[in-house]
Design an enzyme around this catalytic site. Structure first.
Site, short mmCIF file in Angstrom:
data_model
loop_
_atom_site.label_atom_id
_atom_site.label_comp_id
_atom_site.label_asym_id
_atom_site.label_seq_id
_atom_site.Cartn_x
_atom_site.Cartn_y
_atom_site.Cartn_z
N ASN A 48 1.62 -0.26 55.90
CA ASN A 48 2.36 1.01 55.98
C ASN A 48 2.18 1.66 57.36
OD1 ASN A 48 3.97 3.16 55.25
ND2 ASN A 48 2.38 4.22 54.09
N ASP A 58 4.61 -8.19 50.36
CA ASP A 58 5.01 -7.08 49.50
C ASP A 58 6.36 -7.46 48.90
OD1 ASP A 58 5.87 -4.77 48.31
OD2 ASP A 58 5.74 -3.52 50.10
N GLU A 106 5.25 -4.37 56.82
CA GLU A 106 5.57 -2.98 57.17
C GLU A 106 4.69 -2.51 58.34
OE1 GLU A 106 7.11 1.10 54.97
OE2 GLU A 106 5.77 -0.22 53.85
N ASN A 154 7.78 -5.86 46.42
CA ASN A 154 8.47 -4.67 45.92
C ASN A 154 9.04 -4.87 44.51
OD1 ASN A 154 8.45 -2.17 47.42
ND2 ASN A 154 9.34 -3.30 49.13
#
Length: 254
Positions: free
Chosen positions: A9, A148, A35, A150
Site C-alpha cells: 500500500n 493481492d 501496490e 482482491n
C-alpha cells in the site's frame, strides 16, 4: 525457496513504518510486492542493495498508483514485464520471473470497489489472466502465482460473509473465478496447510478492524499441482504492520 507476497500500500509509506528493518530479519529469499505506488527512482533502493537483494520494478504509468516489484536474493534466469494486455500492463499488474524450472508470477489483481466500471474491468482482467496462465502452463508447468488477488474465496476467509455478500471482492462471480483456478491445476498453499477460520491478510482502516481482527483473506500464493509435493510451510504474518495488508509466506523444498 522462501517466498513472501506483500501488498505494501505504497512502498515509500511502508519504508517509513519499518519495512527495511523487517527485511533485515531475512524473512524470505524472494519478496513480491504489490501496490508499490512508486517508480524505482523515487525510492531509496540502495537500502535493498545493501541487504543483498536484486530488485525488479514494474510501476504503473500513472504516478502513485498500482505497480508491482520483486526483491530477490536468488538471481532469476528471465524476467518478463507484463502479460501482453495493454491496460493491465499500463497499470503495472503482472511480472514473471523464471528460476530454473520454476516460474514465479507476481500479480496485483484489480479492485472493483470504486464502481461498476472497474468491476466490469476486473472481470475482463480475470478472464485475460486466466488465459495467460493457461498458455504459460503449457510450456512452464511449475508456476507460483502470488499477490493481492482482491478476492475472498470462501466464507471462512472473511469476518462477515453475510454482511459482505454484495461487496466487491466477495461476489459470486469473483469467487467462481478462484474455484475455476483451483479446479484447473492450482493449489491454495495456505489452505493446503491450515483450515482454521479467522485467518486474514487485509483489514479496513475503519472501525479498528485490525485490532478486532475483522479482516479478509485476499492475498494468496497459489502453485500448480506439480509443485504440491514441494510445499513445506505457508503462513500469514498478521502481526507485521507496514500496510493495511500483511505479508504472506510460502516455503518450498528443493
Amino acid at each position: 525457496m522462501r517466498i513472501i507476497s506483500y501488498n505494501v500500500n505504497g512502498l515509500r509509506s511502508a519504508m517509513t513504518k519499518g519495512f527495511t528493518e523487517w527485511l533485515k530479519t531475512d524473512p524470505a529469499d524472494i519478496i513480491c510486492l504489490q501496490e508499490i505506488k512508486a517508480h524505482k527512482d523515487n525510492v531509496d533502493f540502495q537500502q535493498f542493495d545493501e541487504l543483498g537483494y536484486e530488485h525488479y520494478w514494474y510501476p504503473a504509468q500513472k504516478k502513485g498508483y498500482s505497480g508491482v516489484a520483486v526483491l530477490t536474493k536468488i538471481k532469476p534466469d528471465h524476467v518478463q514485464y507484463g502479460n501482453g494486455y495493454m491496460q493491465s500492463d499500463a497499470e503495472g499488474r503482472v511480472m514473471r520471473l523464471d528460476f530454473g524450472d520454476i516460474t514465479l508470477v507476481n500479480t496485483y489483481i484489480p479492485s472493483g470497489t470504486s464502481g461498476d466500471e472497474r468491476q466490469t474491468y476486473k472481470y475482463q482482467w480475470l478472464d485475460e489472466f486466466f488465459g495467460y496462465l493457461h498458455t504459460l502452463k503449457a510450456t512452464r508447468p511449475n508456476i507460483i502465482v502470488c499477490g493481492d488477488y482482491n478476492i475472498v474465496h470462501k466464507p471462512i476467509d472473511i469476518h462477515d460473509p453475510v454482511g459482505n455478500k454484495n461487496s466487491s471482492g466477495f461476489l459470486p462471480e469473483e469467487r467462481a473465478w478462484l474455484d475455476k483456478l483451483y479446479e484447473n491445476g492450482f493449489v491454495d498453499t495456505f489452505r493446503h496447510f491450515c483450515s482454521d477460520p479467522h485467518q486474514y491478510s487485509w483489514w479496513s482502516f475503519r472501525a479498528n478492524a485490525r485490532n478486532n481482527n475483522k479482516g479478509w483473506r485476499i492475498d494468496y500464493i497459489s502453485v500448480t499441482t506439480p509443485l504440491q509435493e514441494k510445499l513445506k510451510e505457508a503462513k500469514i504474518y498478521a502481526d507485521i504492520k507496514h500496510s493495511d495488508h500483511c505479508p504472506i509466506y510460502l516455503q518450498l523444498s528443493h
